[in-house]
Design an enzyme around this catalytic site. Sequence first.
Site, PDB file in Angstrom:
ATOM      1  N   HIS A 168      -5.452  -1.698   2.578  1.00  0.00           N
ATOM      2  CA  HIS A 168      -4.096  -1.740   3.119  1.00  0.00           C
ATOM      3  C   HIS A 168      -3.818  -3.147   3.632  1.00  0.00           C
ATOM      4  CE1 HIS A 168      -3.610   2.843   4.050  1.00  0.00           C
ATOM      5  NE2 HIS A 168      -2.958   2.512   2.954  1.00  0.00           N
ATOM      6  N   CYS A 264      -3.766   0.617  12.633  1.00  0.00           N
ATOM      7  CA  CYS A 264      -3.706   1.854  11.849  1.00  0.00           C
ATOM      8  C   CYS A 264      -3.350   3.061  12.707  1.00  0.00           C
ATOM      9  CB  CYS A 264      -5.046   2.107  11.155  1.00  0.00           C
ATOM     10  SG  CYS A 264      -5.396   0.989   9.794  1.00  0.00           S
TER      11      CYS A 264
END
Length: 703
Positions: A168, A264
């Site tokens: 990511h 996150c």
Amino acid sequence: MDSRIRFLMCAPDHYDVDYVINPWMEGNIHKSSRDRAVQQWQKLHLLLKEHAIVDLVTPQKGVPDMVFTANAGLVLGNNVVLSRFLHKERQGEEPYFKQWFEENGYTVNELPKDLPFEGAGDALLDREGRWLWAGYGFRSELDSHPYLAKWLDIEVVSLRLTDERFYHLDTCFCPLANGYLLYYPGAFDSYSNRMIEMRVAAEKRIAIEEADAINFACNTVNVDHIVIMNKASDALKASLKNAGFQVMETPLTEFLKAGGAAKCLTLRVTEPLRDEVHANVSVESRIIRIEGHLLDSGLINRALDMIIDSGGSFQVLNFNLGEQRQSTSAAEVKVSAPSHQVMEEIISHLIDLGAVDLPQDERDTKLEPVLQAGVAPDDFYVSTIYPTEVRINGEWVKVRSQRMDGAIAVIETPNGWLARCKLLRDLEIGEYVVVDVQGIRTIRKPESREQRNAQEFSFMSSGVSSERRVEIVVEQVAWELRKIRDTGGKVVVTAGPVVIHTGGGEHLARLVREGYVQALLGGNAIAVHDMEQNMMGTSLGVDMKRGVAVRGGHRHHLKVINTVRRHGSIAAAVSAGEFKSGVMYECVRAGIPFSLAGSIRDDGPLPDTQMDLIQAQEEYAKLLKGADMILMLSSMLHSIGVGNMTPAGVKMVCVDINPAVVTKLSDRGSIESVGVVTDVGLFLSLLVQQLDKLTSPYQAVVG
């Protein structure tokens, strides 16, 4: 507390590492401590609440990664783009996040179900609201970026991730306040790093080392001048302090086991809006069509791999598989690239593979005039070895003089348009040059499985290996040599002095004498050492029979050069009886043309050696015309040069002890080229032995 900044979090009530969907999860199945995870999450939660408002979404059973709320979606103002998770393990989170956004008054935009996008994990707003950084490569698709630009009315800058550990964007990239950027350059391709450097001034870029990257130092929550992260090295903390930031570390080791940390675990739902910023995206898409035996030839795999390796993305729109063994297949593929520049590179490679850009059926090629002799316009199309056609005024025109690394020059004649490959130095004012990649196609024969298996060179499949049995290669080459000779074809040999040093000279001379060679290309050295061996019995001063250096032998090659120069040419020296055997002797006796290209290291040189490089290239090209086969024998520069001059359809055999030479040849992508890593003297010895076994002349099979 700043009421303008809000975050969304999800308590780790059901958090665990239940599956593996990223490298960090491997080996950590059910190894996370629930109690320690709750404790670490609560510390982060309390720390954030000191500096912002934190909203909570209700955790749900069966979706343990819901704790990573950064992946819920991407929020800007009252608009949210809901995530479309790539892995089925996380797709169950989508309806819960959608419900929360709707209940809190957001307008929810949903991407097509087959278009992965994983929210603020892969899309990070510049902290000053100027643009959106959007990642792709592992979890999110490039084709999602135009949707982001449209729905959020913002400019999107696409960045390609290349290290699977940083799957990511937020694992390796963190925009900070005041225009600063914290990032790990090693996670991106070169194009993306250039984009970052163009957008962020050097003094604002904080590039971290791998040691900090794997501790998820970039997975940071930034609230004004505060940065909250799992862990940072002293050097990184010093860099951030010098930039005006206060570092707050809070251990999140239990979440690292699932591949996440501070960022996150949070989703910022209040982002800066700028009225003057509007939608803009450089992502470009084309639809290409590729036909042939796509599966058994591996062509479709090569095409798709090339798209990804070049920084693009693809979607197979249609695939029609051939119903029978003889049938060809066809595929229509949507190709996306982060910019026109990258798209041009991808389409150029796809054209090489025989793909056709579908809109080209209605578009002519782009032409620009030559304004300076020997100089092409910018963005000119670079030619390949494959037969090429360009579309001019609705008609496809075949390109003549096909070769690699040239430009396609176009002129209008009384008989119509004429297109041909030309070296840059040969371009003339008054000509037009093909630019860009539209209106261009290459012609590739869609051979069937049976046709390929019947080809003499199919056993090599354009590969290179030192482990192949040389005898097998020799059998194929010998058969092809006999066929070409007996049917009046043309074989061109390019050879280096190693042929002589390894004892292969007598065998090459025999090939010339028996009519297997129709032209010889080389440098000054191949001729000098061939004649030295046949005049003095040495090569580089070494006795070829005893393998020992001869006293004063280092002068022998100079004496040979001097003798030939006295006569004025190699042919004159042969006529005078100076030497009566060898490669050059046989060429002169048989009237076989040869061209010797000189270099800066040449002694003498011989009077036949062409020291004008451009003239030597032209002589090479002239002798290569009409060749059916090129036998390349231990000459790196000459072999690679000849390969660049030769169009597809000409069989090539490259023999060299250096794997790099044959690899370079195979990289051309021609299915007619083969390479074998071995001693060239051994190869030639086996070749003449095999030819002795082929006593009957070649006869074509008619039926």
